[in-house]
Design an enzyme around this catalytic site. Structure first.
Site, mmCIF file in Angstrom:
data_model
loop_
_atom_site.group_PDB
_atom_site.id
_atom_site.type_symbol
_atom_site.label_atom_id
_atom_site.label_comp_id
_atom_site.label_asym_id
_atom_site.label_seq_id
_atom_site.Cartn_x
_atom_site.Cartn_y
_atom_site.Cartn_z
ATOM 1 N N CYS A 1 48.524 49.085 48.560
ATOM 2 C CA CYS A 1 49.309 48.214 47.913
ATOM 3 C C CYS A 1 51.189 48.934 47.744
ATOM 4 O O CYS A 1 52.808 48.321 48.112
ATOM 5 C CB CYS A 1 49.319 48.189 46.691
ATOM 6 S SG CYS A 1 49.391 49.287 45.676
ATOM 7 N N GLU B 1 49.470 45.724 37.343
ATOM 8 C CA GLU B 1 49.639 47.003 38.909
ATOM 9 C C GLU B 1 49.591 45.638 39.949
ATOM 10 O O GLU B 1 48.642 45.870 40.536
ATOM 11 C CB GLU B 1 48.919 48.198 39.277
ATOM 12 C CG GLU B 1 49.434 48.677 37.931
ATOM 13 C CD GLU B 1 51.150 50.020 38.306
ATOM 14 O OE1 GLU B 1 51.132 48.997 39.793
ATOM 15 O OE2 GLU B 1 50.984 50.358 37.435
HETATM 16 P P1 NAP Z 1 42.786 40.543 43.544
HETATM 17 O O1 NAP Z 1 41.876 39.587 44.514
HETATM 18 O O2 NAP Z 1 42.969 39.822 43.719
HETATM 19 O O3 NAP Z 1 40.535 41.621 42.498
HETATM 20 C C1 NAP Z 1 41.284 42.187 41.856
HETATM 21 C C2 NAP Z 1 39.818 42.500 40.569
HETATM 22 O O4 NAP Z 1 41.004 41.369 40.518
HETATM 23 C C3 NAP Z 1 39.506 42.085 41.118
HETATM 24 O O5 NAP Z 1 38.297 42.695 40.723
HETATM 25 C C4 NAP Z 1 39.009 40.651 41.441
HETATM 26 O O6 NAP Z 1 37.329 40.290 41.225
HETATM 27 C C5 NAP Z 1 39.686 40.045 40.512
HETATM 28 N N1 NAP Z 1 40.083 38.676 39.803
HETATM 29 C C6 NAP Z 1 40.075 37.624 40.668
HETATM 30 N N2 NAP Z 1 40.055 36.630 40.461
HETATM 31 C C7 NAP Z 1 40.059 36.952 39.205
HETATM 32 C C8 NAP Z 1 40.015 35.722 37.821
HETATM 33 N N3 NAP Z 1 40.526 34.263 38.205
HETATM 34 N N4 NAP Z 1 40.480 36.613 36.574
HETATM 35 C C9 NAP Z 1 40.017 37.251 36.609
HETATM 36 N N5 NAP Z 1 40.119 38.402 37.673
HETATM 37 C C10 NAP Z 1 39.647 38.346 38.191
HETATM 38 O O7 NAP Z 1 42.997 41.753 44.920
HETATM 39 P P2 NAP Z 1 42.480 42.880 45.813
HETATM 40 O O8 NAP Z 1 42.172 41.470 46.991
HETATM 41 O O9 NAP Z 1 40.979 42.811 44.957
HETATM 42 O O10 NAP Z 1 43.509 43.774 46.071
HETATM 43 C C11 NAP Z 1 44.261 43.735 46.415
HETATM 44 C C12 NAP Z 1 45.591 43.272 46.252
HETATM 45 O O11 NAP Z 1 45.694 44.642 44.995
HETATM 46 C C13 NAP Z 1 46.624 43.362 46.733
HETATM 47 O O12 NAP Z 1 47.791 43.026 46.680
HETATM 48 C C14 NAP Z 1 47.301 45.418 46.494
HETATM 49 O O13 NAP Z 1 48.645 44.779 47.130
HETATM 50 C C15 NAP Z 1 47.047 44.991 45.338
HETATM 51 N N6 NAP Z 1 47.166 46.412 44.878
HETATM 52 C C16 NAP Z 1 48.235 46.535 43.620
HETATM 53 C C17 NAP Z 1 48.105 48.223 43.469
HETATM 54 C C18 NAP Z 1 49.354 48.665 42.137
HETATM 55 O O14 NAP Z 1 49.329 49.471 41.566
HETATM 56 N N7 NAP Z 1 50.115 48.017 41.926
HETATM 57 C C19 NAP Z 1 46.854 48.686 43.987
HETATM 58 C C20 NAP Z 1 46.104 48.434 44.457
HETATM 59 C C21 NAP Z 1 45.575 47.343 44.809
HETATM 60 P P3 NAP Z 1 36.482 40.004 42.638
HETATM 61 O O15 NAP Z 1 36.427 40.965 43.147
HETATM 62 O O16 NAP Z 1 35.385 40.262 41.576
HETATM 63 O O17 NAP Z 1 36.312 38.418 42.952
#
Ligand code: NAP
Length: 505
Positions: free
Chosen positions: A308, A274
């Protein structure tokens, strides 16, 4: 049903878990009843005082409210007596609690979300209800994991399809919905009989930890749910490399999603993603203005623009543009910015400095390329990560704000002339999560909905997420669906069974 095993702890199937918990509760109650009946049969000669004293020493006469795990007095210390109807004697006093105490009991997880994520308490409580809805929905759906019987082509055999849990799943979740993004994954995983390793965002780990504590209190056996946090890439690599992890379910940025998808290839795991969106919100000339303003406001400013599915580009047709821009700006102006716990605040802070710097840079870029600031456009006087609810006019497709998720309280308005132009602008992106249209023309609503390359479409509605509908994107917004009956398939494997030699007598 077979159940997957995480971290080497063997666990019973969910149905067995549920019935064993029920049995445990019944057994404990029975022990209490028999213990007390054996110790002293009830007699009319017993005084209220002596019965109350005995029940108190057994820990069964509780005289405080229970909020969270704590026995609690009323906030203002008021109490009320409880009488023995036979004698009129006071058995004991209990707290005389009111609405504030009740809110304390309901709000605990909501408060935790507001504390670590920043969203206004009312919205956080909304997330608690939304998060809980996935547990309730999938607990019910567990009863409907049907297999199949297929008519065979050869008469000496029978063909069956079994559905079995996929195995250990890894759930990596973002900070913007610290509870609901976990329950939307873990609910169906448990219902299907899987165990889970959860990796919450480093920015919001407390809600995840509270949720698993509640799961333990509810009787989910130790080992079924596991939480790890810290070095995200190292944790991600370990989860991807482990052959016992059979599925990765991720909600977060498209960039990290792509890395995980590549990592999952090494062990050919099932993947659901997602990812980010770039939602168009199209207001046609024939829209009901009030409905369009309300719907766009709800979609854009929920969680201060940090979802999102928030409207990222608001496309407004020529004939209604000026009226919509004026009415929408007026509605945005009323939004109150403040700490999530302050009365009346509907716009909390952004999650961190990087988030507010990103919003600032997008607005600067738009203004430098000719955008008009209709409202806001700068940091809020509260300082730190508060940003003014902002409306920008005259947006063009070369501006970053129309190409990438702003993830903040900034509403960019773009003018368009024809339906075809609106569809073309809306689809001109690699994202394909949510789109919204506002029109009173029923034929147009179908035509445009079918032409939009998006997984979710809101027609005359800006807030559309629910546990009963499939949530997910197309193109680079993701793979798979969460919620609804379709959300179960992500955690199940199909097994085809052929029974041969069936004509033997
Ligand atoms: P993110 O930076 O991708 O982080 C999401 C999760 O992934 C966090 O737990 C993060 O951990 C972890 N992570 C980061 N790098 C990683 C790696 N190399 N390997 C494994 N895990 C890793 O996203 P975010 O900033 O938290 O969230 C915002 C994004 O989520 C936006 O783009 C939004 O559109 C999207 N989103 C999508 C939906 C949907 O249903 N489509 C819903 C909500 C949000 P850490 O935080 O500990 O670094």
């Amino acid at each position: 049903m077979r159940v997957a095993v995480a971290v080497g702890v063997s666990t019973p199937p969910v149905a067995t878990m549920r019935s064993s918990c029920t049995r445990r509760i019944v057994a404990v109650s029975y022990r209490f009843v028999s213990m007390h009946m054996a110790a002293a049969p009830l007699s009319r000669t017993l005084s209220t005082e002596s019965v109350a004293a005995r029940l108190t020493s057994a820990g069964l006469l509780r005289t405080k409210g229970l909020i969270g795990a704590n026995w609690t007095d009323a906030r203002d210390g008021k109490t009320m007596p409880v009488y023995n109807p036979s004698t009129g004697e006071v058995i004991a006093d209990v707290p005389f609690m009111g609405s504030k105490d009740t809110e304390d009991a309901i709000e605990e997880i909501g408060q935790l979300i507001t504390l670590e994520q920043g969203k206004p308490l009312k919205e956080a409580i909304g997330e608690v209800n939304y998060g809980a809805s996935f547990i309730e929905y999938f607990a019910e759906e567990a009863k409907r994991i049907y297999g199949d019987i297929i008519p065979p082509t050869l008469n000496d055999r029978r063909i069956l399809v079994l559905k079995q849990p996929i195995g250990v799943i890894a759930a990596i979740t973002p900070w913007n919905f610290p509870l609901a993004m976990i329950t939307r994954k873990v609910g169906p995983a448990l219902a299907c009989g899987c165990t889970a390793v959860i990796k919450p965002s480093e920015l919001t780990p407390f809600t995840a930890l509270a949720a698993v504590e509640l799961a333990l209190q509810a009787g989910i056996p130790p080992g079924v749910l596991n939480v790890v946090m810290g070095d995200a890439p190292a944790i991600g690599d370990a989860l991807m490399a482990n052959t016992r992890v059979r599925k990765i379910t991720f909600t977060g940025s498209t960039a990290v999603g792509k890395k995980l998808m590549a990592g999952a290839a090494g062990t050919v795991k099932k993947v659901s993603l997602e990812l980010g969106g770039n939602a168009p919100c199209i207001i046609f000339d024939d829209a009901d203005l009030d409905v369009a303003v309300k719907g766009t406001l709800g979609s854009k400013f929920r969680n201060s623009g940090q979802t999102c599915v928030c409207a990222n580009r608001i496309l407004v047709q020529d004939g209604i543009y000026d009226k919509f821009a004026a009415a929408f700006s007026k509605a945005v102006q009323i939004l109150q910015v403040g700490d999530g716990f302050s009365e009346g605040a509907s716009q909390g802070p952004l999650i961190n400095d990087a988030a507010i710097e990103k919003v600032e840079s997008f607005v600067e870029d738009a203004v430098s390329k000719g955008a008009d600031v209709l409202l806001g456009g700068k940091r809020h006087s509260l300082g730190r990560t508060f940003y003014e609810p902002t409306v920008l006019g005259n947006i063009s497709s070369d501006m970053i704000v129309s190409r990438e998720e702003v993830f903040g309280p900034v509403a960019p308005l773009m003018r368009f002339k024809t339906e075809e132009e609106a569809i073309s602008i809306a689809n001109d992106t690699n994202a394909g999560l949510a789109a919204y249209i506002f029109t009173t023309n029923v034929q147009r609503s179908w035509r445009v909905t079918e032409a939009l390359e998006y997984g979710l479409v809101g027609v005359n509605e800006g807030v559309i997420s629910t546990e009963v509908a499939p949530f997910g994107g197309v193109k680079q917004s993701g793979l798979g669906r969460e919620g609804s009956k379709y959300g179960m398939d992500e955690y199940l494997e199909m097994k085809y069974v052929c029974l041969g030699d069936m004509n033997r007598k």
